[in-house]
Design an enzyme around this catalytic site. Structure first.
Site, mmCIF file in Angstrom:
data_model
loop_
_atom_site.group_PDB
_atom_site.id
_atom_site.type_symbol
_atom_site.label_atom_id
_atom_site.label_comp_id
_atom_site.label_asym_id
_atom_site.label_seq_id
_atom_site.Cartn_x
_atom_site.Cartn_y
_atom_site.Cartn_z
ATOM 1 N N ASP A 353 -8.192 -11.526 -3.131
ATOM 2 C CA ASP A 353 -9.224 -10.766 -2.757
ATOM 3 C C ASP A 353 -7.843 -9.994 -1.389
ATOM 4 O O ASP A 353 -7.635 -11.345 -0.844
ATOM 5 C CB ASP A 353 -10.244 -11.602 -1.745
ATOM 6 C CG ASP A 353 -11.305 -10.511 -1.479
ATOM 7 O OD1 ASP A 353 -11.466 -10.167 -1.870
ATOM 8 O OD2 ASP A 353 -11.298 -11.690 0.639
ATOM 9 N N GLU A 390 -6.073 -7.647 -4.817
ATOM 10 C CA GLU A 390 -6.788 -5.756 -4.828
ATOM 11 C C GLU A 390 -5.915 -5.625 -2.858
ATOM 12 O O GLU A 390 -5.420 -6.271 -2.155
ATOM 13 C CB GLU A 390 -8.021 -6.671 -3.416
ATOM 14 C CG GLU A 390 -9.178 -5.691 -2.896
ATOM 15 C CD GLU A 390 -10.063 -5.973 -2.298
ATOM 16 O OE1 GLU A 390 -11.214 -5.638 -2.242
ATOM 17 O OE2 GLU A 390 -10.622 -7.812 -1.687
#
Length: 710
Positions: A353, A390
């Protein structure tokens, strides 16, 4: 039972016998290079470190009690460097919990927040107390438990699939089966997900990406909006990195935490499905200057977090703090954590993330060659594990196509999402980017010509997606022009405003058959193109049967029907599900879509974008209709693998001309998202019509053709 003379580790030079006594417990120095709490035949070894702290106490608690029944200060003789380690003899791991207190200077302006009264959770805790029942707020301090790991993986082999061979299915463990319509016994748990494995296998996906399963406190910032209780449902606020979320287990696993998760992973592997974990190393739930201090802040705030010169927190995560990932100590922590999940849980990959934070220096500046990313990419234990970034963060750094160590790392291709959404709804200026995207985004990732270790790096670096947890579902993408996040309680100000969505004529729910027909056609278009694009496809759980979040594109706090999958839609939209299933199987049956093959015997070019007429390979910049051809020789099948994908985003019919094939080969229709008027949209091999030269593309539709012998 082994005797106390059993060696702790092969390199531990002496028998494990007591050398002293603290608070009535026999003790001795432990293993300084084994972090956390480790169960031994004679007791437990506790190892922890602090650089700026001046003293450490071990606290022992009876189960569910807040006051320690024993406090054991670490003697200076039990310290090497910054590491404290002590074996406490005679402890029964089923009868106690533990925590620490760390003394040291309290100088906030220098980033030092030591408080000798603070009860601190072990950074390396394998199990965390206080979060055992979902949604129940605990007022107790976090304690850790020692886990007895007796799970036997046997000789289970690690998956050797390439990234480009995966079809990734992103899901939330609780939301996947929590709805009453799920039909499982253990709703909202690891066991409930295990019950759904036959469904996943039938759908055809071969990898699940689980949204955060590390221990988190869903009650953090809990509030009520319009009578509905909102929680931190998604779980992107980690409490501990080594502990599974105990509230996702269907039964209490006291001192055996993780067993149900391991059983789930083993069963997924037995059914050919890999497991990817969504991990959050960019921030923790300790928040900003006003947040609690229950672990990292109390051990070494100045080391674990990025701090401004005046001791405040940089906030590149958007969540109050930012982990100082490239500090050597934090780097070792993250590496040890991923090794643990790889070895002890047999996890196949990790999605990071806000991964751009992992490439920031201690002052927040981007690094050219971040040591953490390099260490993860080259670690021998992680050498076959998928690493997915990401490739952006909340501080404005956007690295899609330029994320460091790209030959080892894959990326969520945010450009694919944006350009394909735009082009499909009619933004003709996205045509060139859409064509690049279908071809594998070679302008971002390379891979067309340069081979690397037997694989084409570009195709293993690109994760394509239209939808993920963060944003609209695929059904909502074509049902709402605007987000509708009023239920979140922020006046609809949260969530992205750049959705590239289209309601197909009416906002939200409708009974208009023309609007509904167009919506489902647009969903089929997205699915067909996703499965026929080079790179690794990923889609959100429930998209395959039209799940909706009622226009909410930021359902992070919605532990209710907004976020839970409504399995009743599976039967209602069975034809959509079968279309997804067909497209997944079609992709897996045609390796030429997934990777570069040897040159086709028929002489057709390996990869190219085309105008309406396939003989024209110069694509107009603002075309509304384009095609991509894939060609190669499939050694396993002993024949050419030929696929032609055409998309018409125009609102009228367009006649396309297909490439001319060598004698004995013909094009056959495999997919037509517009349908035949009788509800058929796809054709198994041998059933589709032969296409001699031209084909009429119906409005806003996708067609896929397969070249084979007559």
């Amino acid at each position: 039972m082994k005797s106390y003379s059993q060696k702790f580790t092969p390199d531990y030079p002496m028998s494990i016998t007591p050398m002293g006594e603290i608070a009535g417990f026999p003790v001795r120095p432990g293993a300084f290079d084994v972090n956390g709490a480790t169960a031994l035949p004679c007791g437990v070894c506790f190892t922890i470190h602090t650089h700026y702290g001046t003293g450490v106490e071990l606290l022992l608690f009876h189960k569910n009690e807040d006051e320690p029944y024993a406090v054991l200060p670490f003697p200076e003789e039990y310290k090497i460097g910054d590491v404290y380690s002590m074996i406490v003899f005679g402890l029964d791991i089923e009868k106690f919990e533990y925590a620490y207190r760390v003394d040291g200077p309290f100088e906030p302006e220098k980033g030092l927040l030591f408080d000798r009264h603070n009860i601190l959770l072990d950074i390396y805790a394998k199990a965390v107390t206080g979060q055992g029942v979902w949604g129940e707020k605990s007022e107790k301090n976090y304690h850790a438990r020692v886990v007895k790991d007796i799970f036997d993986w046997g000789d289970m082999r690690q998956s050797s699939r390439e990234m480009s061979d995966l079809v990734i299915y992103e899901m939330h463990v609780r939301g996947f089966t929590r709805h009453e319509s799920s039909g499982v016994q253990h709703k909202g748990t690891f066991a409930g997900l295990k019950e759904k494995i036959p469904y996943l296998k039938y759908l055809g996906i071969n990898a699940v990406e689980l949204m955060p399963i590390f221990e988190f406190d869903e009650t953090i910032n809990a509030r009520k909006v319009d009578g509905r209780r909102l929680l931190d449902y998604w779980g992107y606020n980690s409490v501990g990195f080594f502990a599974p979320n105990t509230s996702y287990a269907s039964t209490s696993e006291y001192n055996h935490e993780g067993t149900e998760l391991k059983e789930l992973i083993r069963e997924l592997h037995n059914n050919g499905i890999e497991v990817i974990l969504d991990v959050v190393f960019n921030h923790t739930s300790e928040g900003n200057e006003m947040g609690p201090s229950f672990s990292f802040k109390g051990f070494d705030n100045k080391i674990y977090y990025m701090l401004t010169p005046d001791g405040n927190y940089y906030n590149f995560s958007g969540c109050g703090n930012t982990i100082n990932c490239n500090h050597p100590i934090v780097r070792q922590l993250i590496l040890e954590c991923l090794r643990y999940w790889t070895v002890s849980y047999r996890v196949d990959g990790f999605r990071f993330d806000l991964a751009s934070i992992l490439g920031r220096n201690e002052d927040g500046s981007p690094m050219n060659n971040p040591p953490l990313l390099e260490a993860l990419a080259n670690d021998p234990v992680l050498s076959n594990v998928k690493l997915i970034a990401e490739a952006w963060d909340a501080g404005g750094m956007y690295q899609v196509g330029s994320f460091p160590a790209s030959r080892r790392w894959a990326e969520w291709n945010g450009r694919y999402r944006d350009s394909m959404r735009g082009f499909l709804k009619g933004e003709c200026w996205e045509a060139w980017t859409a064509a690049w995207s279908i071809c594998g985004s070679g302008d971002l990732y390379g891979g067309f010509d340069q081979e690397h270790n037997g694989t084409y790096a570009g195709y293993n670096s690109c994760v394509n997606f239209f939808t993920c947890h963060d944003g609209f579902t695929l059904y909502d993408l074509y049902s709402y022009n605007e987000k509708h996040n009023e239920a979140n309680g922020w006046g609809n100000t949260d969530g992205s405003d750049d959705n590239r969505s289209w309601n197909c004529g009416e906002e939200g729910e409708t009974g208009n058959p023309d609007v509904l027909a167009l919506r489902y056609r647009m969903i089929r278009n997205a699915c067909a193109l996703l499965m026929c694009s080079r790179g690794t496809p990923m889609f959100l759980a429930g998209d395959e049967f039209g799940n909706t979040q009622y226009g909410n594109n930021n359902a992070y706090c919605q532990d209710n029907e907004i976020s839970w999958l409504d399995w009743g839609l599976l039967e209602k939209n069975r034809d959509l599900f079968e279309f997804f299933r067909f497209m997944i199987n079609y992709r897996l049956c045609h390796p030429v879509i997934r990777k570069k093959l040897p040159d086709a015997v028929c002489g057709m070019e390996a990869l190219h974008a085309h105008d309406v007429d396939a003989r024209i390979t110069e694509l107009p910049k603002d075309t509304r209709t384009l095609a991509v051809s894939f060609a190669g020789y499939d050694k396993e099948m002993g024949r050419d693998d030929l696929v032609y994908v055409a998309v018409n985003t125009y609102w009228e019919d367009v006649t396309i001309t297909l490439p001319k094939l060598a004698r004995g080969l013909n094009w056959y229709l495999s997919v037509n998202t517009y349908g035949d008027g009788r509800g058929q949209y796809c054709y198994p091999e041998g059933e589709g019509a032969r296409i001699d030269n031209e084909f009429i593309m119906r409005p806003r539709s996708v067609a896929v053709f397969t070249g084979r012998q007559a």
